[in-house]
Design a protein around this motif. Structure first.
Motif, PDB file in Angstrom:
ATOM      1  N   GLU A  78      10.066   2.031   5.596  1.00  0.00           N
ATOM      2  CA  GLU A  78       9.176   0.922   5.917  1.00  0.00           C
ATOM      3  C   GLU A  78       8.238   0.661   4.761  1.00  0.00           C
ATOM      4  O   GLU A  78       7.943   1.542   3.950  1.00  0.00           O
ATOM      5  CB  GLU A  78       8.410   1.177   7.220  1.00  0.00           C
ATOM      6  N   ILE A  86       0.828  -1.209   0.000  1.00  0.00           N
ATOM      7  CA  ILE A  86       0.000   0.000   0.000  1.00  0.00           C
ATOM      8  C   ILE A  86       0.855   1.250   0.000  1.00  0.00           C
ATOM      9  O   ILE A  86       0.510   2.274  -0.588  1.00  0.00           O
ATOM     10  CB  ILE A  86      -0.873   0.024   1.284  1.00  0.00           C
ATOM     11  N   TYR A  87       2.001   1.173   0.666  1.00  0.00           N
ATOM     12  CA  TYR A  87       2.713   2.404   0.977  1.00  0.00           C
ATOM     13  C   TYR A  87       4.168   2.075   1.290  1.00  0.00           C
ATOM     14  O   TYR A  87       4.445   1.077   1.946  1.00  0.00           O
ATOM     15  CB  TYR A  87       2.029   3.044   2.183  1.00  0.00           C
ATOM     16  N   GLU A 137       4.517  -0.974   3.829  1.00  0.00           N
ATOM     17  CA  GLU A 137       3.251  -1.289   4.472  1.00  0.00           C
ATOM     18  C   GLU A 137       2.378  -2.052   3.481  1.00  0.00           C
ATOM     19  O   GLU A 137       2.188  -1.610   2.352  1.00  0.00           O
ATOM     20  CB  GLU A 137       2.585   0.028   4.861  1.00  0.00           C
ATOM     21  N   SER A 138       1.871  -3.202   3.904  1.00  0.00           N
ATOM     22  CA  SER A 138       0.914  -3.929   3.064  1.00  0.00           C
ATOM     23  C   SER A 138      -0.388  -4.016   3.847  1.00  0.00           C
ATOM     24  O   SER A 138      -0.450  -3.614   5.004  1.00  0.00           O
ATOM     25  CB  SER A 138       1.429  -5.323   2.735  1.00  0.00           C
ATOM     26  N   VAL A 139      -1.441  -4.541   3.199  1.00  0.00           N
ATOM     27  CA  VAL A 139      -2.719  -4.671   3.896  1.00  0.00           C
ATOM     28  C   VAL A 139      -2.513  -5.442   5.199  1.00  0.00           C
ATOM     29  O   VAL A 139      -3.044  -5.098   6.233  1.00  0.00           O
ATOM     30  CB  VAL A 139      -3.753  -5.380   2.998  1.00  0.00           C
ATOM     31  N   ALA A 194       0.536  -6.279   6.930  1.00  0.00           N
ATOM     32  CA  ALA A 194       1.560  -6.003   7.930  1.00  0.00           C
ATOM     33  C   ALA A 194       2.475  -4.874   7.480  1.00  0.00           C
ATOM     34  O   ALA A 194       2.450  -4.458   6.321  1.00  0.00           O
ATOM     35  CB  ALA A 194       2.397  -7.259   8.170  1.00  0.00           C
ATOM     36  N   VAL A 195       3.277  -4.408   8.406  1.00  0.00           N
ATOM     37  CA  VAL A 195       4.276  -3.400   8.069  1.00  0.00           C
ATOM     38  C   VAL A 195       5.649  -3.974   8.400  1.00  0.00           C
ATOM     39  O   VAL A 195       5.802  -4.700   9.371  1.00  0.00           O
ATOM     40  CB  VAL A 195       4.018  -2.084   8.822  1.00  0.00           C
TER      41      VAL A 195
END
Lengths: 359, 141
Positions: free
Chosen positions: B57, B38-39, B59-61, B63-64
């Protein structure tokens, strides 16, 4: 050794990533969470939910027993009706959230996988002199959820009776591909759909048929993002033995006027002088995602904690549920979430985040 | 980039050196595990990169995860495309999905080394492809 559903080998041989969930080795995703999530919102998805506990309650005192161990009313259920319910302890905090199916002369409870053994022994310990039997049918049966706007149209082709005639939260006994099964118009995704309970060993042909018909196999990953968008609580996150139903926003499932039940006295007290914290929905304008246990803050002071957070595939932004003080719970209130040391602004929004259009 | 020729950190970053510039990315194994990215939080150009320290970092749906610098130096370029379209890292982790470029500090260790190796990067602390393959085989069980 983790428990396995009857579909376990299908999952592993079809590319699922497996994860331990409530003592079961379950698929978390086959493709990606967003891909599977989108299929359920726009089309149809199929979930193995064989890990959910299925308990048959029968005997002459079954109704009065359920009235005593649950907070919601089971005495006025119509034939086949299904109702969300809570099992509380004497302190009025939540041991489990469950579904109660009225099934002719019996009841069926569907309980959380992680709580199954706890609830079975709790029920046994509370049955006392009542003439009631508790039968754990979990390992002898399978359970499949078919969810999404096209789910019922697909599934009805395999079912002898028309599930689109079922009212929301109603069930009937029918046959799925000639196999006796219990069909309910229920789910944990915020979409229309059904859940099917059938004898263990018979689920694979139904599963494979539905997949062949275009139902997308979905794992627990998107089950979590779907239920979060629909603001459904997940045991161990929004609710647990330190949470009471009223602060969790589940007061509608507590019928204080139905007569005595376990936890009632504590819940009457809680109603008269509330704990002061409530479950809210939070939305963030940025991309950083609040995760469970991140502090919710105002002017740098921690006021509460996130219970579940994710990136909402439907709304394309981060969302979370959290407990905050009641005086800061109004929709529109500006708060912050401490995301690994950086305060990210968020806003209280009304729950659920997602509500399907009903036609 | 050819994965066979890259060097790898235990924490799933890949490194590729040309001159004293090290390009850093995340391995396919890592981005596959994350899925639904995601980010990506990137460092600023000019930030120091400290070997083994987090510089960003992802970030996925689900976990980070922190991203760790496989080498020491200075961040001289970040992949702006990833900020706008983080999914690029999943589609092409060894190509368009690179993360940052680090100008490596020469780390003279002794006389001879100083004369011969000053300013010359050294990736000996990182795994080669075969060793990394072994690690992920044990992680994915």
């Amino acid at each position: 050794m983790a428990l396995e559903t009857a579909l376990h080998s299908w999952h592993s041989s079809n590319g699922a990533r497996m994860v331990d969930f409530g003592g079961w080795d379950m698929p978390v995703q086959y493709t990606t969470i967003v891909d599977e999530h989108t299929a359920v919102r726009n089309d149809s998805g199929i979930f193995d939910i064989g890990h959910m506990g299925r308990l048959k309650i029968h005997g002459p005192d079954a109704t009065s027993f359920l009235q005593m161990v649950c907070t919601n009313n089971s005495a006025n259920l119509k034939l086949g009706q299904v109702r969300y319910n809570l099992v509380c302890n004497e302190k009025g905090t939540i041991l489990d959230d469950i579904l109660v199916y009225q099934h002719g002369s019996d009841f069926l409870l569907v309980v959380n996988a992680s709580n199954r053994l706890k609830i079975v022994s709790w029920l046994l310990s509370k049955s006392g002199s009542l003439n009631v039997k508790i039968e754990d049918q979990t390992l002898a049966t399978s359970m499949i959820a078919v969810q999404g706007p096209n789910a019922i149209a697909l599934a009805k082709q395999l079912i002898s009776d028309d599930p689109s005639k079922l009212g929301y939260y109603f069930s009937f006994d029918s046959k799925t591909m000639n196999v006796p099964s219990l069909i309910s118009r229920t789910g944990y995704t915020g979409e229309d759909g059904i859940e099917i309970i059938l004898p263990k060993g018979e689920e694979i042909k139904v599963w494979e048929k539905l997949v062949a018909m275009g139902c997308k196999p979905c794992g627990l990953g998107c089950r979590d993002t779907l239920r979060l968008e629909a603001a459904m609580p997940l045991y161990g996150h929004e609710i647990d033995e330190n949470t009471n139903p009223l602060e969790a926003g589940l007061g509608w499932a507590v019928k204080l006027d139905k007569g005595e039940f376990i936890g009632r006295d504590a819940l009457v007290k809680e109603k008269n002088s509330p704990s002061g914290r409530v479950r809210v929905g939070l939305e963030l304008p940025g991309k950083r995602i609040p995760r469970e246990l991140y502090p919710v803050t105002k002017n740098g002071t921690a006021l509460g904690k996130v219970t579940s957070g994710t990136f909402s595939p439907t709304f394309n932004k981060p969302i979370a549920m959290a407990y905050v003080p009641a005086n800061l719970s109004a929709v529109g209130t500006d708060l912050d979430i401490d995301i690994r040391g950086k305060f990210e602004p968020c806003k209280v929004v009304s729950l659920p985040f997602y509500k399907r259009k009903t036609t | 980039m050819d994965p066979i020729k890259l060097r790898y950190a235990k924490t799933h970053e890949w490194a590729s050196v040309e001159g004293n510039i090290c390009t850093v990315g995340l391995t396919k194994f890592a981005v596959d595990l994350l899925t639904d990215v995601i980010y990506i939080d990137m460092p600023d150009v000019g930030d120091p990169a400290l070997k083994g320290d987090s510089f960003g970092e992802i970030e996925s749906v689900k976990a980070v995860s922190d991203i760790y610098a496989p080498v020491e130096g200075e961040i001289i370029e970040i992949n702006d495309k990833l900020v706008l379209d983080p999914a690029t890292i999943s589609k092409d982790p060894y190509g368009k999905g690179w993360l940052v470029k680090i100008k490596m500090a020469g780390k003279p260790k002794g006389w001879l080394v100083k004369i011969k190796m000053a300013g010359k990067p050294n990736l000996d602390h990182l795994m080669n492809h075969a060793a990394y393959e072994k690690q992920i085989a044990s992680e994915s069980h």
